[in-house]
Design a protein around this motif. Structure first.
Motif, PDB file in Angstrom:
ATOM      1  N   UNK A 115      -8.028  13.303 -43.614  1.00 13.76           N
ATOM      2  CA  UNK A 115      -7.894  11.628 -44.482  1.00 13.76           C
ATOM      3  C   UNK A 115      -8.714  10.899 -44.285  1.00 13.76           C
ATOM      4  N   UNK A 116      -9.450  10.544 -44.711  1.00 17.05           N
ATOM      5  CA  UNK A 116      -9.837   8.911 -44.824  1.00 17.05           C
ATOM      6  C   UNK A 116      -8.857   8.018 -44.474  1.00 17.05           C
ATOM      7  N   UNK A 117      -7.727   7.608 -45.054  1.00 11.68           N
ATOM      8  CA  UNK A 117      -6.917   6.804 -45.017  1.00 11.68           C
ATOM      9  C   UNK A 117      -5.700   6.839 -44.113  1.00 11.68           C
ATOM     10  N   UNK A 118      -5.700   8.330 -42.996  1.00 13.42           N
ATOM     11  CA  UNK A 118      -4.836   8.731 -42.255  1.00 13.42           C
ATOM     12  C   UNK A 118      -6.380   8.010 -41.221  1.00 13.42           C
ATOM     13  N   UNK A 119      -7.850   8.872 -41.126  1.00  9.62           N
ATOM     14  CA  UNK A 119      -8.257   8.077 -40.093  1.00  9.62           C
ATOM     15  C   UNK A 119      -8.486   7.262 -39.772  1.00  9.62           C
ATOM     16  N   UNK A 120      -8.279   5.959 -40.368  1.00 10.32           N
ATOM     17  CA  UNK A 120      -8.069   4.667 -40.049  1.00 10.32           C
ATOM     18  C   UNK A 120      -7.361   4.002 -39.669  1.00 10.32           C
ATOM     19  N   UNK A 121      -6.086   4.835 -40.025  1.00 11.09           N
ATOM     20  CA  UNK A 121      -4.660   4.677 -39.326  1.00 11.09           C
ATOM     21  C   UNK A 121      -4.291   5.179 -37.664  1.00 11.09           C
ATOM     22  N   UNK A 122      -4.606   6.065 -38.045  1.00  9.85           N
ATOM     23  CA  UNK A 122      -5.439   7.081 -36.272  1.00  9.85           C
ATOM     24  C   UNK A 122      -6.177   6.070 -35.847  1.00  9.85           C
ATOM     25  N   UNK A 123      -6.823   5.911 -35.987  1.00  8.78           N
ATOM     26  CA  UNK A 123      -8.477   5.030 -35.039  1.00  8.78           C
ATOM     27  C   UNK A 123      -7.561   3.280 -34.618  1.00  8.78           C
ATOM     28  N   UNK A 124      -6.991   3.490 -35.335  1.00 10.95           N
ATOM     29  CA  UNK A 124      -5.900   1.653 -34.836  1.00 10.95           C
ATOM     30  C   UNK A 124      -4.779   2.452 -34.029  1.00 10.95           C
ATOM     31  N   UNK A 125      -4.176   3.440 -34.548  1.00 12.14           N
ATOM     32  CA  UNK A 125      -3.577   3.476 -33.374  1.00 12.14           C
ATOM     33  C   UNK A 125      -3.381   3.399 -31.949  1.00 12.14           C
ATOM     34  N   UNK A 126      -5.071   4.165 -31.979  1.00 15.46           N
ATOM     35  CA  UNK A 126      -5.737   4.692 -30.845  1.00 15.46           C
ATOM     36  C   UNK A 126      -5.687   3.453 -30.414  1.00 15.46           C
ATOM     37  N   UNK A 127      -6.597   2.495 -30.384  1.00 14.58           N
ATOM     38  CA  UNK A 127      -6.716   1.382 -30.429  1.00 14.58           C
ATOM     39  C   UNK A 127      -4.948   1.012 -29.456  1.00 14.58           C
ATOM     40  N   UNK A 128      -4.646   0.567 -30.880  1.00 12.87           N
ATOM     41  CA  UNK A 128      -3.196  -0.333 -30.067  1.00 12.87           C
ATOM     42  C   UNK A 128      -2.313   0.136 -29.111  1.00 12.87           C
ATOM     43  N   UNK A 129      -2.718   1.445 -28.357  1.00 10.51           N
ATOM     44  CA  UNK A 129      -1.980   2.427 -27.530  1.00 10.51           C
ATOM     45  C   UNK A 129      -3.094   1.613 -25.682  1.00 10.51           C
ATOM     46  N   UNK A 130      -3.644   1.425 -26.547  1.00 14.31           N
ATOM     47  CA  UNK A 130      -4.983   0.412 -25.195  1.00 14.31           C
ATOM     48  C   UNK A 130      -6.155   1.757 -24.831  1.00 14.31           C
ATOM     49  N   UNK A 131      -6.497   2.593 -25.627  1.00 20.46           N
ATOM     50  CA  UNK A 131      -7.027   4.164 -25.122  1.00 20.46           C
ATOM     51  C   UNK A 131      -8.171   3.781 -25.743  1.00 20.46           C
ATOM     52  N   UNK A 132      -9.761   3.630 -24.830  1.00 22.38           N
ATOM     53  CA  UNK A 132     -10.936   3.041 -25.066  1.00 22.38           C
ATOM     54  C   UNK A 132     -11.455   4.448 -25.911  1.00 22.38           C
ATOM     55  N   UNK A 133     -12.256   3.732 -27.438  1.00 22.38           N
ATOM     56  CA  UNK A 133     -12.942   5.090 -28.020  1.00 22.38           C
ATOM     57  C   UNK A 133     -14.433   5.057 -27.356  1.00 22.38           C
ATOM     58  N   UNK A 134     -14.523   6.735 -27.156  1.00 16.79           N
ATOM     59  CA  UNK A 134     -15.487   6.790 -26.299  1.00 16.79           C
ATOM     60  C   UNK A 134     -16.948   6.597 -27.546  1.00 16.79           C
ATOM     61  N   UNK A 135     -18.299   6.098 -26.819  1.00 20.16           N
ATOM     62  CA  UNK A 135     -19.508   6.080 -26.904  1.00 20.16           C
ATOM     63  C   UNK A 135     -19.367   4.599 -28.434  1.00 20.16           C
ATOM     64  N   UNK A 136     -18.650   3.877 -28.197  1.00 23.09           N
ATOM     65  CA  UNK A 136     -19.038   2.959 -29.227  1.00 23.09           C
ATOM     66  C   UNK A 136     -18.165   3.172 -30.698  1.00 23.09           C
ATOM     67  N   UNK A 137     -18.495   2.378 -31.891  1.00 23.18           N
ATOM     68  CA  UNK A 137     -18.342   2.858 -33.384  1.00 23.18           C
ATOM     69  C   UNK A 137     -18.094   4.473 -33.568  1.00 23.18           C
TER      70      UNK A 137
END
Length: 209
Positions: A115-137
């Motif tokens: 869902x929308x809430x978990x989407x942003x939570x997961x995005x922030x955890x992935x970033x915090x883990x130092x994993x790059x987001x592919x292809x920009x935003x």
């Protein structure tokens, strides 16, 4: 005499169905790793997939052709939500090469829904883990599907997280979120085949989800 290219398999003549899927969905996807501990650290800690089952495969090759080519190896299952599982086999280190994601028959990527809430939570955890987001935003697919791609840093598996921002946080209704008009579907199928009868059959068998 028809060439091998012109010969159609027997299933091409089967009834295309009534728009109701015959299967329930994904039971599990099985992925190969050579570092189970590192894999669990990423999927359990970052993507929050709880461990639900762990076993060691048989010490014989009696499981069938679907079994790995190695005996007595760890095989663990994680809960990836929606009553479906993500599984890993741990192969001996260096025993096989890296996967080629863009070959025919390969698993190009795994897409997880939330869902929308978990989407942003997961995005922030992935970033915090130092994993790059592919292809920009985050990318947006009309009307309201949001997604981002990244790579599992342990195994190199291409992953995606998707959310329908028009959907309910808990009742995701994934099939509904990708529904489209018959005209659009016909136009896309025409790029696959110029056979109007085949297109009609595929349209008649479209999901009613």
């Amino acid at each position: 005499m028809n060439s091998a290219v012109d010969t159609k398999p027997a299933y091409a003549a089967l009834d295309a169905g009534d728009g109701k899927p015959a299967l329930r969905g994904i039971h599990h996807l099985a992925i190969v790793t050579e570092d189970m501990r590192g894999t669990l650290d990423f999927y359990v800690r970052v993507l929050r997939m709880p461990l639900v089952h762990a076993l060691t495969t048989a010490n014989t090759a009696t499981h069938g052709k679907g079994a790995p080519p190695f005996r007595a190896i760890p095989h663990l299952f994680l809960d990836m939500g929606g009553d479906s599982l993500l599984a890993f086999f741990e192969y001996p280190k260096g025993a096989v090469g890296a996967s080629e994601r863009d070959r025919i028959g390969a698993m190009q990527h795994v897409s997880f829904a939330c869902g929308k809430k978990r989407f942003y939570e997961t995005l922030e955890r992935v970033k915090a883990a130092g994993v790059p987001i592919v292809g920009g935003p985050v990318k947006v697919i009309d009307p309201a599907i949001h997604s981002f791609y990244f790579f599992d840093p342990v195994n190199g598996t291409r992953l995606e997280v998707v959310a329908d921002f028009d959907g309910d946080e808990h009742d995701l209704r994934l099939v509904r979120s990708v529904d489209q008009s018959e005209a659009t579907l016909r136009a896309e199928l025409a790029k696959v085949s110029a056979d109007p009868a085949w297109i009609d059959e595929m349209i008649a068998a479209r999901s009613r989800g």
